[in-house]
Enzyme design. Structure first.
Site, PDB file in Angstrom:
ATOM      1  CB  CYS A 313       6.688  18.225 -27.615  1.00  0.00           C
ATOM      2  SG  CYS A 313       5.823  18.681 -29.126  1.00  0.00           S
ATOM      3  CB  CYS A 318       6.687  27.334 -39.797  1.00  0.00           C
ATOM      4  SG  CYS A 318       6.372  29.077 -40.231  1.00  0.00           S
TER       5      CYS A 318
END
Length: 584
Positions: A313, A318
């Site tokens: 996806c 992060c």
């Protein structure tokens, strides 16, 4: 489009034959038509002759040859300057084995030369005194022990040290490297030299050999025309007899290692040293890693760290401590998507559009580099394997073939010559891929022409390699014992001809590259378009001049009285024979 001059058109290319000639291929080398050509061995070319295109020459020197040469220089110095052999060695090391320069300096100011070298003319008996008086003792300046004078040594100066300290001093210097050749007295303020005569007395046998090796190496490294072979474990040196500022300097050492005498990289004809240096640097540089990061990662919009996408996806998170969530496609905050797609095209010149453009360019650059590097590396691997196969053939298989087909090993040299040709051609083909990488993008005609002549050479090499590797094995194994001596002689003709044809292909390829593909440049204004000019060279299957010339070559072969069917090897050989003699 204006027609091209045929002399230029076929300067480097080879013919393709029409479909009408295909019937000859099926019956090639039939048993009834096989015969040994007395001149067949003339086409066999050893590896060190493949790349010989000039009168330049080099000489492989063994250690004994080098020792003889520097002994001759030592004799010149001792006879002219009236000094000992050991003093001559120290003087020559100081003046880089330049006898003329040493003589000039000596007669200009002998005292200055002696002082710069630390040369003291004293006998060995002075350096190693023998005192019978046990009461005559001195203090060693290194260990500060009181020792008999007979157990001390000196360079000829006033500084005495015990022999045990001297041995440790000399042995440590020899172990440290070539600096032992300019060793001075252990007293820091003294400049007296420790000569070879003292080393012979104080050092062990292994250390003396190491010292002599350093002397030999300084002789080679001080000579502008002599260099050591960089091959692993090789002890040969190479003397180049020509001007080494221009031309090709590929050397094939007796250890079978090929290298460029000028830049000391692997042998790289037809590339110049500058291009090879750029290619080697590129292969080792971090720039390619940077390009990979740019092409396959994206920076976190918040902390700017590079992130590689490892799930399906587009929702990216992060790593901590940043933890920023964003969309992989548009780099926008993921919580603003609200299930909506970000499929709208970014405005030209916008930051997202520019980043995508840079990534796409980097990706294409990596793909292009990978294309050339993979083929460069594959041919190098194939070359190394061919060397291994060649060694097995020389040491094992030739004996088997000699016994099986009742032929002396001297008559089986055509097999060795074929493998030597394969090794050399793999090396040259490897470097042509580095050449192709650096052809400017704007020179499309040169690129097309280059790929054509390279492809012709590569195809010829594959035929030769396949024959020497696969077909040869059937004759070596001969499981059913049904291969006769006559069939083996047919194989001899085939492999010999393939060797000759492959050599011609690579001669044309190398000549084209060394001329900078100038054949294309010479027609820039005459053929009405760069791409069409090169396509004309490849138009044998389109009824072009190449096809007509190939047909003429085949006809010449038939008219000369050749009656047996010919395969593609014979056809190319026949056509090239006509071309080299200037026939049309």
């Amino acid at each position: 489009m204006q027609p091209m001059d045929s002399d230029h058109l076929f300067q480097y290319t080879f013919t393709h034959f029409s479909d009408d000639d295909q019937d000859y291929y099926d019956d090639a080398y039939s048993d009834d038509d096989c015969a040994i050509d007395d001149g067949a061995d003339d086409s066999n070319v050893l590896v060190n002759r493949v790349n010989s295109t000039s009168d330049k020459s080099y000489l492989i020197l063994k250690e004994d040859d080098l020792a003889q040469r520097y002994e001759e220089d030592i004799v010149k110095v001792t006879s002219v300057l009236s000094v000992s052999r050991d003093s001559a060695c120290m003087l020559l090391v100081k003046y880089n084995w330049d006898v003329s320069k040493l003589h000039e300096a000596w007669f200009q100011d002998e005292g200055q030369v002696r002082g710069s070298v630390g040369l003291l003319d004293v006998d060995l008996s002075v350096k190693f005194p023998e005192y019978s008086d046990e009461k005559a003792v001195v203090d060693c300046g290194i260990c500060f022990e009181s020792v008999r004078v007979g157990d001390t040594a000196t360079c000829g100066c006033d500084h005495r040290f015990c022999k045990a300290c001297w041995k440790s001093y000399v042995c440590t210097a020899v172990e440290d490297g070539p600096g032992c050749l300019t060793l001075r007295c252990p007293e820091p303020s003294c400049k007296a030299a420790v000569g070879p005569d003292m080393v012979r007395v104080l050092a062990s046998e292994n250390e003396r050999k190491r010292y002599d090796l350093f002397l030999l190496r300084t002789y080679v490294e001080s000579n502008k025309r002599v260099k050591w072979c960089p091959g692993p474990g090789c002890e040969y040196a190479v003397e180049y007899d020509d001007d080494f500022e221009i031309g090709s300097y590929d050397v094939s050492c007796n250890c079978k290692y090929g290298f460029c005498w000028k830049c000391m990289e692997d042998a790289h004809r037809p590339l110049d040293c500058e291009t090879v240096g750029k290619w080697v640097l590129k292969n080792n540089a971090e720039a390619e890693n940077t390009n990979w990061i740019l092409a396959y990662t994206k920076p976190c919009p918040k902390c700017k760290r590079s992130i590689e996408k490892n799930h399906g996806c587009m929702h990216m998170t992060c790593r901590p401590p940043c933890g920023y969530e964003f969309c992989w496609l548009c780099l926008g905050p993921y919580n603003r998507h609200d299930g909506r797609a970000c499929n709208g095209y970014a405005k030209e010149g916008g930051p997202v559009h520019e980043a995508e453009r840079q990534r796409e360019l980097a990706k294409k650059a990596i793909e292009r580099y990978t294309h050339y590097y993979e083929r460069w590396a594959a041919n190098e691997k194939s070359r190394k394997q061919a060397l291994t196969d060649l060694h097995k053939i020389e040491t094992v298989d030739l004996k088997t073939l000699s016994l099986t087909y009742r032929q002396p090993e001297t008559q089986l040299q055509f097999i060795i010559d074929a493998w030597l040709q394969i090794v050399e051609c793999r090396r040259m083909l490897k470097w042509t891929y580095a050449y192709g990488y650096y052809i400017p993008k704007i020179e499309e005609a040169k690129k097309t022409f280059f790929e054509y002549v390279q492809g012709e050479a590569e195809s010829g090499l594959e035929r030769l390699h396949l024959c020497a590797e696969k077909e040869l094995q059937t004759y070596i194994i001969n499981e059913d014992k049904d291969i006769t001596e006559e069939k083996f002689n047919c194989f001899r003709i085939k492999l010999t001809d393939l060797t000759k044809v492959t050599r011609k292909y690579f001669e044309n390829l190398v000549r084209a590259l060394e001329n900078g593909l100038a054949d294309v440049d010479s027609h820039e204004g005459a053929a009405g378009g760069s791409s069409s000019k090169v396509k004309a060279r490849k138009g044998s299957d389109q009824g072009g001049e190449s096809s007509r010339r190939g047909s003429d070559g085949a006809k010449r072969m038939r008219m000369m009285g050749t009656r047996r069917p010919m395969d593609d090897t014979h056809r190319h050989a026949a056509w090239m024979a006509g071309e080299s003699s200037g026939n049309d």
